[in-house]
Design an enzyme around this catalytic site. Structure first.
Site, PDB file in Angstrom:
ATOM      1  N   CYS A 115       0.813  -1.221   0.000  1.00 47.86           N
ATOM      2  CA  CYS A 115       0.000   0.000   0.000  1.00 47.86           C
ATOM      3  C   CYS A 115       0.844   1.268   0.000  1.00 47.86           C
ATOM      4  O   CYS A 115       0.364   2.328  -0.418  1.00 47.86           O
ATOM      5  CB  CYS A 115      -0.946   0.010   1.191  1.00 47.86           C
ATOM      6  SG  CYS A 115      -2.108  -1.374   1.218  1.00 47.86           S
ATOM      7  N   HIS A 252      -3.708   7.395   1.918  1.00 47.05           N
ATOM      8  CA  HIS A 252      -4.026   6.073   1.396  1.00 47.05           C
ATOM      9  C   HIS A 252      -5.444   5.723   1.818  1.00 47.05           C
ATOM     10  O   HIS A 252      -5.805   5.839   2.987  1.00 47.05           O
ATOM     11  CB  HIS A 252      -3.031   5.061   1.963  1.00 47.05           C
ATOM     12  CG  HIS A 252      -3.406   3.633   1.762  1.00 47.05           C
ATOM     13  ND1 HIS A 252      -3.870   3.140   0.561  1.00 47.05           N
ATOM     14  CD2 HIS A 252      -3.397   2.575   2.619  1.00 47.05           C
ATOM     15  CE1 HIS A 252      -4.124   1.843   0.686  1.00 47.05           C
ATOM     16  NE2 HIS A 252      -3.845   1.487   1.927  1.00 47.05           N
ATOM     17  N   ASN A 282     -10.020  -0.316  -0.572  1.00 48.25           N
ATOM     18  CA  ASN A 282      -8.565  -0.241  -0.492  1.00 48.25           C
ATOM     19  C   ASN A 282      -7.966  -0.829  -1.768  1.00 48.25           C
ATOM     20  O   ASN A 282      -8.021  -2.031  -1.996  1.00 48.25           O
ATOM     21  CB  ASN A 282      -8.084  -1.022   0.738  1.00 48.25           C
ATOM     22  CG  ASN A 282      -6.578  -0.921   0.948  1.00 48.25           C
ATOM     23  OD1 ASN A 282      -5.833  -0.530   0.055  1.00 48.25           O
ATOM     24  ND2 ASN A 282      -6.134  -1.307   2.134  1.00 48.25           N
TER      25      ASN A 282
END
Length: 325
Positions: A115, A252, A282
């Protein structure tokens, strides 16, 4: 003193057409829309088609970023792709993107920081551009996280989706002050002692399989809020700016509760936070450029705005970057 910085001159993104809502998931996983929204803020995610590899998503985002920058594939001299879900073990997604775009022979490679990948990739590309080693760099975050899901595990499968985002980086001249356009400061971190908190239980050199994503959610949440806040503070120090100077915070897009926790810890105004997690869940390395593109396209982020981006992912890796658009 005149300095060369790398500036974002174009942003683009792409989400696969297939949308999977929380209600869709509830048909085969023990979950509900209310449960997912309350804990994560996620309402839907996009899922790539079976014949649509990560490179296809990356190419679509890249084309849109190039168009926004007024560039073509012929101008590219560096491609950095952040991904944890490559088409194949090798070659790199970047090399496949180069071929599909029809870009000339150039420097092209992948970055794997899960990520945090886009922040890491941006820092690498910044090094090339700011040192005069590239004049038109394409930085892409592209993921198909749904390929890694155990669809019987409601604690993870509801959280992730597929997508891609890209930026074009080009050199600009500045005076070496925070008023300059371009990348101003970074902070990158990794703590390999915490690999067991977020990982995939497979790989070519271990099981010979792709594996499924596994996560200790509560522990990841706790580390995320503390670690990200520290990295953001460090990036601001490197850029010689204050948190209060920031116009927009582009985090994020992992979980709305994590984003709020970080914002609260840093004392950020909620009106300055870009939130898109509800629409695509996500998407790992793709989530920051997806959110950035959304805010640029709808007019919130404008030329001259000071933007702060951050992420944390498996590794554990985390980091932040401050830049002026």
């Amino acid at each position: 003193m005149s300095v060369t910085r790398s500036a974002v001159t174009g942003v683009g993104s792409y989400l696969p057409e297939n949308i999977v809502t929380n209600d869709d998931l509830s048909k085969f996983v023990d979950t509900t829309d209310e449960w997912i929204v309350e804990r994560t803020g996620i309402r839907q995610r996009h899922k790539a088609a079976d014949d649509q590899p990560t490179s296809d998503l990356a190419v679509q985002a890249a084309l849109r970023a190039l168009e926004a920058a007024g560039r073509t594939a012929a101008d590219i001299d560096l491609i950095v792709v952040a991904t944890t879900t490559p088409d194949m073990t090798f070659p790199s997604v970047a090399s496949i993107v180069q071929r599909k775009l029809g870009a000339p022979v150039c420097n092209a490679f992948d970055i794997q920081a899960v990520c945090s990948g886009f922040v890491y990739a941006l820092s690498v590309a910044d090094g090339f551009v700011a040192r005069g080693l590239a004049r038109c760099a394409l930085v892409i975050g592209a993921e198909e996280m749904t390929r890694l899901m155990d669809w019987t595990d409601r604690s993870t499968c509801v959280l992730f989706g597929d997508g891609a985002g890209a930026v074009v980086l080009e050199p600009v001249e500045g005076q070496g002050t925070p008023a300059d356009r371009g990348v101003l400061g970074f902070a990158l971190r990794c703590d390999g002692n915490k690999t067991d908190l977020l990982y995939v239980d497979g790989g070519p050199a271990s099981t010979g399989t792709v594996g499924h994503l596994r996560m200790a959610g509560n522990q990841v949440f706790r580390h995320a809020v503390v670690n990200i806040a520290e990295a953001v503070t460090a990036a601001c120090e490197a850029a010689n700016i204050q948190i209060s100077d920031v116009d927009w915070f582009v985090p994020h897009q992992a979980n709305q509760r994590i984003i709020k926790g970080v914002g609260d810890r840093l004392g950020l105004d909620e009106d300055k936070v870009i939130l898109t997690v509800a629409d695509h869940a996500n998407t790992s390395a793709a989530s920051i450029p997806l959110a950035l593109d959304t805010a640029v396209k709808d007019g919130r982020i404008k030329p001259g705005d000071l933007v702060l981006m951050e992420a944390m992912g498996g590794g554990l890796t985390w980091g932040a970057v401050a830049l002026r658009m």
